[in-house]
Design a protein around this motif. Structure first.
Motif, PDB file in Angstrom:
ATOM      1  N   LEU A 296      22.570 -12.120 -30.960  1.00 22.79           N
ATOM      2  CA  LEU A 296      22.188 -12.569 -29.618  1.00 22.79           C
ATOM      3  C   LEU A 296      22.239 -14.096 -29.553  1.00 22.79           C
ATOM      4  N   TYR A 297      21.678 -14.728 -30.583  1.00 22.51           N
ATOM      5  CA  TYR A 297      21.697 -16.185 -30.709  1.00 22.51           C
ATOM      6  C   TYR A 297      23.153 -16.694 -30.701  1.00 22.51           C
ATOM      7  N   ASP A 298      23.969 -16.058 -31.535  1.00 21.09           N
ATOM      8  CA  ASP A 298      25.382 -16.470 -31.612  1.00 21.09           C
ATOM      9  C   ASP A 298      26.089 -16.256 -30.275  1.00 21.09           C
ATOM     10  N   GLY A 299      25.658 -15.213 -29.533  1.00 15.98           N
ATOM     11  CA  GLY A 299      26.279 -14.929 -28.234  1.00 15.98           C
ATOM     12  C   GLY A 299      26.079 -16.063 -27.239  1.00 15.98           C
ATOM     13  N   VAL A 300      24.931 -16.730 -27.307  1.00 15.33           N
ATOM     14  CA  VAL A 300      24.687 -17.859 -26.402  1.00 15.33           C
ATOM     15  C   VAL A 300      25.651 -19.001 -26.741  1.00 15.33           C
ATOM     16  N   ILE A 301      25.783 -19.251 -28.038  1.00 10.78           N
ATOM     17  CA  ILE A 301      26.661 -20.357 -28.452  1.00 10.78           C
ATOM     18  C   ILE A 301      28.118 -20.043 -28.092  1.00 10.78           C
ATOM     19  N   GLU A 302      28.504 -18.797 -28.326  1.00  6.31           N
ATOM     20  CA  GLU A 302      29.868 -18.381 -27.939  1.00  6.31           C
ATOM     21  C   GLU A 302      30.086 -18.576 -26.431  1.00  6.31           C
ATOM     22  N   ALA A 303      29.072 -18.187 -25.649  1.00  7.50           N
ATOM     23  CA  ALA A 303      29.195 -18.313 -24.191  1.00  7.50           C
ATOM     24  C   ALA A 303      29.305 -19.785 -23.793  1.00  7.50           C
ATOM     25  N   LEU A 304      28.557 -20.649 -24.452  1.00  8.18           N
ATOM     26  CA  LEU A 304      28.634 -22.085 -24.139  1.00  8.18           C
ATOM     27  C   LEU A 304      30.021 -22.633 -24.471  1.00  8.18           C
ATOM     28  N   VAL A 305      30.507 -22.266 -25.661  1.00  8.61           N
ATOM     29  CA  VAL A 305      31.813 -22.781 -26.104  1.00  8.61           C
ATOM     30  C   VAL A 305      32.895 -22.356 -25.105  1.00  8.61           C
ATOM     31  N   LYS A 306      32.818 -21.088 -24.678  1.00  5.55           N
ATOM     32  CA  LYS A 306      33.798 -20.580 -23.714  1.00  5.55           C
ATOM     33  C   LYS A 306      33.652 -21.304 -22.375  1.00  5.55           C
ATOM     34  N   ARG A 307      32.425 -21.525 -21.986  1.00  2.16           N
ATOM     35  CA  ARG A 307      32.157 -22.184 -20.690  1.00  2.16           C
ATOM     36  C   ARG A 307      32.732 -23.609 -20.684  1.00  2.16           C
ATOM     37  N   TYR A 308      32.464 -24.362 -21.758  1.00  2.00           N
ATOM     38  CA  TYR A 308      32.968 -25.747 -21.806  1.00  2.00           C
ATOM     39  C   TYR A 308      34.501 -25.746 -21.865  1.00  2.00           C
ATOM     40  N   GLN A 309      35.058 -24.723 -22.530  1.00  2.00           N
ATOM     41  CA  GLN A 309      36.510 -24.636 -22.598  1.00  2.00           C
ATOM     42  C   GLN A 309      37.081 -24.359 -21.204  1.00  2.00           C
ATOM     43  N   THR A 310      36.541 -23.356 -20.513  1.00  2.00           N
ATOM     44  CA  THR A 310      37.160 -22.966 -19.241  1.00  2.00           C
ATOM     45  C   THR A 310      36.796 -23.929 -18.113  1.00  2.00           C
ATOM     46  N   LYS A 311      35.574 -24.400 -18.088  1.00  2.00           N
ATOM     47  CA  LYS A 311      35.151 -25.261 -16.974  1.00  2.00           C
ATOM     48  C   LYS A 311      35.580 -26.703 -17.162  1.00  2.00           C
ATOM     49  N   PHE A 312      35.505 -27.189 -18.413  1.00  2.00           N
ATOM     50  CA  PHE A 312      35.688 -28.629 -18.636  1.00  2.00           C
ATOM     51  C   PHE A 312      36.818 -28.949 -19.620  1.00  2.00           C
ATOM     52  N   ASP A 313      37.594 -27.904 -19.999  1.00  2.00           N
ATOM     53  CA  ASP A 313      38.726 -28.118 -20.885  1.00  2.00           C
ATOM     54  C   ASP A 313      38.313 -28.893 -22.148  1.00  2.00           C
ATOM     55  N   THR A 314      37.196 -28.498 -22.704  1.00  2.00           N
ATOM     56  CA  THR A 314      36.631 -29.229 -23.851  1.00  2.00           C
ATOM     57  C   THR A 314      36.252 -28.250 -24.951  1.00  2.00           C
ATOM     58  N   ASN A 315      36.634 -28.597 -26.179  1.00  2.00           N
ATOM     59  CA  ASN A 315      36.270 -27.732 -27.322  1.00  2.00           C
ATOM     60  C   ASN A 315      34.982 -28.218 -27.955  1.00  2.00           C
ATOM     61  N   LEU A 316      34.008 -27.321 -28.043  1.00  2.00           N
ATOM     62  CA  LEU A 316      32.781 -27.634 -28.784  1.00  2.00           C
ATOM     63  C   LEU A 316      32.810 -26.768 -30.043  1.00  2.00           C
ATOM     64  N   ASP A 317      32.365 -27.325 -31.164  1.00  2.00           N
ATOM     65  CA  ASP A 317      32.372 -26.568 -32.416  1.00  2.00           C
ATOM     66  C   ASP A 317      31.135 -25.671 -32.472  1.00  2.00           C
ATOM     67  N   PRO A 318      31.339 -24.330 -32.484  1.00  2.00           N
ATOM     68  CA  PRO A 318      30.172 -23.444 -32.512  1.00  2.00           C
ATOM     69  C   PRO A 318      29.318 -23.641 -33.765  1.00  2.00           C
ATOM     70  N   ASN A 319      29.961 -24.102 -34.849  1.00  2.00           N
ATOM     71  CA  ASN A 319      29.204 -24.306 -36.092  1.00  2.00           C
ATOM     72  C   ASN A 319      28.339 -25.563 -36.052  1.00  2.00           C
ATOM     73  N   LEU A 320      28.548 -26.376 -35.033  1.00  2.00           N
ATOM     74  CA  LEU A 320      27.717 -27.582 -34.886  1.00  2.00           C
ATOM     75  C   LEU A 320      26.823 -27.439 -33.656  1.00  2.00           C
ATOM     76  N   SER A 321      26.378 -26.214 -33.384  1.00  2.00           N
ATOM     77  CA  SER A 321      25.573 -25.962 -32.180  1.00  2.00           C
ATOM     78  C   SER A 321      24.340 -25.167 -32.568  1.00  2.00           C
ATOM     79  N   LEU A 322      23.260 -25.422 -31.888  1.00  2.00           N
ATOM     80  CA  LEU A 322      22.069 -24.587 -32.074  1.00  2.00           C
ATOM     81  C   LEU A 322      21.257 -24.522 -30.789  1.00  2.00           C
ATOM     82  N   LEU A 323      20.310 -23.601 -30.771  1.00  2.00           N
ATOM     83  CA  LEU A 323      19.516 -23.394 -29.553  1.00  2.00           C
ATOM     84  C   LEU A 323      18.186 -24.128 -29.651  1.00  2.00           C
TER      85      LEU A 323
END
Ligand code: PLP
Length: 394
Positions: free
Chosen positions: A70-97
């Protein structure tokens, strides 16, 4: 609330009943004669996808201790959101809640600086920025935004001086900016990133309003700019503003390096706190399935924003106002109509409209007030009418 945007514009008694629910502060802090246009919640409820996901979680025994997925799902959703909305790659391994963005600010400041060291903000600024620095016994350095006839701009020369101070550790940036509604341009962000990099200042950037930008203005994630200059950053965001989920409490931090992430994590896990299942479920639903609702909300906010500009031009020319480029916040200058430092106080008494007090936003806040226009057209109109009628009494 469903995805039918017509329901955003009618102040029915059913809507009033829902707004005055027993849980939320915005509509219950003041008596029922007051129109609440203060704290940054929207009067639109939440989208159907979020309601369904939350109901499924509650009804489906989903309130036990959470799984890692569930935790990982939030990070995945953020990464996808920044990619689709802002054309930006965020590293999921450098993310936390974190529990919320403000908590993450406290954690970032306490792990990136020592007692007495200096933190720069661009004032006027969202008051918890100032509170965090003071609560943690760090020193606030104000880089006041410069106001011109066309809006607010960062003072880059002064920023360079403040960042060059040997005791400055962090620039706490807000983009889009609360309360002015500026969406900083690529040129501005380049300059800010370059200054911070030159002086080894970490940029903690709050992008919670990123999705609320009005064309042609577009939010540019700081991470994208920082890469060009090697600027160290912690990017903070949450679905809570664009999808109206502040009470769910779930935010994400993304780090420019493992080193920064390790420093932030140097506080024990239980001191950093955890995020609730409902916070994570709501956030995933918002980012993965909330777009049609958000589209309706943006149309309503856009028309409210235009309405405010026209109303002020026609009816309250004494109020200074620059149309926000993002956020649903209007930063109003009452300096030409009253000598009061805190016009929101008097407007609350006379007009019975609750605004946020400009004086709490630090330098640049005196004589100003912040109006939250994430409401129905009818409510906005009523609030503005009352403010206009109160001007001679301020
Ligand atoms: C710029 C900014 N940051 C943070 C917050 C609060 O976020 P959270 O509830 O996640 O702490 C707000 C709320 O209005 C805000 O405007």
């Amino acid at each position: 609330m469903n995805d039918d945007t017509t329901s955003l514009t009618a102040d029915t008694s059913e809507l009033q009943r829902r707004l005055r629910n027993p849980y939320g502060v915005k509509w219950t802090q003041f008596d029922s004669e007051v129109i609440p246009m203060w704290i940054a919640d929207m009067d639109f409820g939440v989208g159907e996808a979020i309601t369904e996901a939350l109901c499924d979680a509650v009804g489906g025994f989903g309130l036990g201790y959470s799984r890692q997925s569930l935790y990982d799902g939030v990070i995945e959703a953020l990464v996808k959101r920044y990619q689709t909305k802002f054309d930006t790659n965020l590293d999921p391994n450098l993310s936390l809640l974190s529990t919320d963005v403000v908590q993450a600010i406290y954690l970032a400041l306490s792990t990136l600086s020592e007692l007495g060291e200096k933190i720069v903000v661009q004032s006027p600024i969202y008051p918890p920025f100032i509170d965090a620095i003071r609560d943690l016994k760090r020193e606030v350095l104000y880089n006041n935004l410069r106001e011109t006839e066309v809006g607010f701009f960062p003072d880059m020369e002064n920023l360079e001086v403040l960042c060059a101070d040997q005791a400055t550790r962090v620039l706490l940036l807000c983009n889009p900016h609360n309360p002015t509604g500026r969406v900083f341009t690529e040129l501005e962000l380049n300059e800010i990133a370059a200054i911070a990099a030159r002086h080894h200042v970490v940029v903690v950037v709050d992008e919670i309003h990123a999705e609320i930008a009005y064309a042609p203005h577009r939010h540019l994630p700081f991470s994208k700019v920082a890469a060009k200059f090697g600027t160290e950053y912690i990017l903070l965001t949450s679905a809570s503003k664009a999808f109206n989920l502040a009470g769910l409490r779930c935010a994400v931090a993304n780090f420019s390096s493992k080193r920064l992430l390790a420093r932030y994590n140097s506080l024990p896990f239980h001191m950093r706190g955890a995020v609730s299942n409902l916070g994570m479920v709501g956030t995933i639903a918002a980012w993965n399935s909330g777009d049609s609702w958000l589209k309706g909300v943006m149309a309503q906010l856009g028309s409210n924003r235009t309405y405010i500009s026209e109303f002020i031009a026609e009816r309250c020319a004494g109020i200074g106002y620059h149309q926000p480029e993002g956020t649903y916040l209007a930063w109003l200058d009452f300096g030409k109509v009253t000598a009061l430092d805190d016009p929101a106080e008097r407007i609350g008494e006379v007009a019975r409209v609750a605004l946020s007090h400009g004086v709490t936003f630090g330098p640049g806040g005196t004589g100003r007030a912040r109006l939250n226009f994430a409401t129905s057209s009818a409510n906005l109109q009523a609030g503005l009418e009352r403010i206009a009628a109160s001007l001679p009494l301020l």
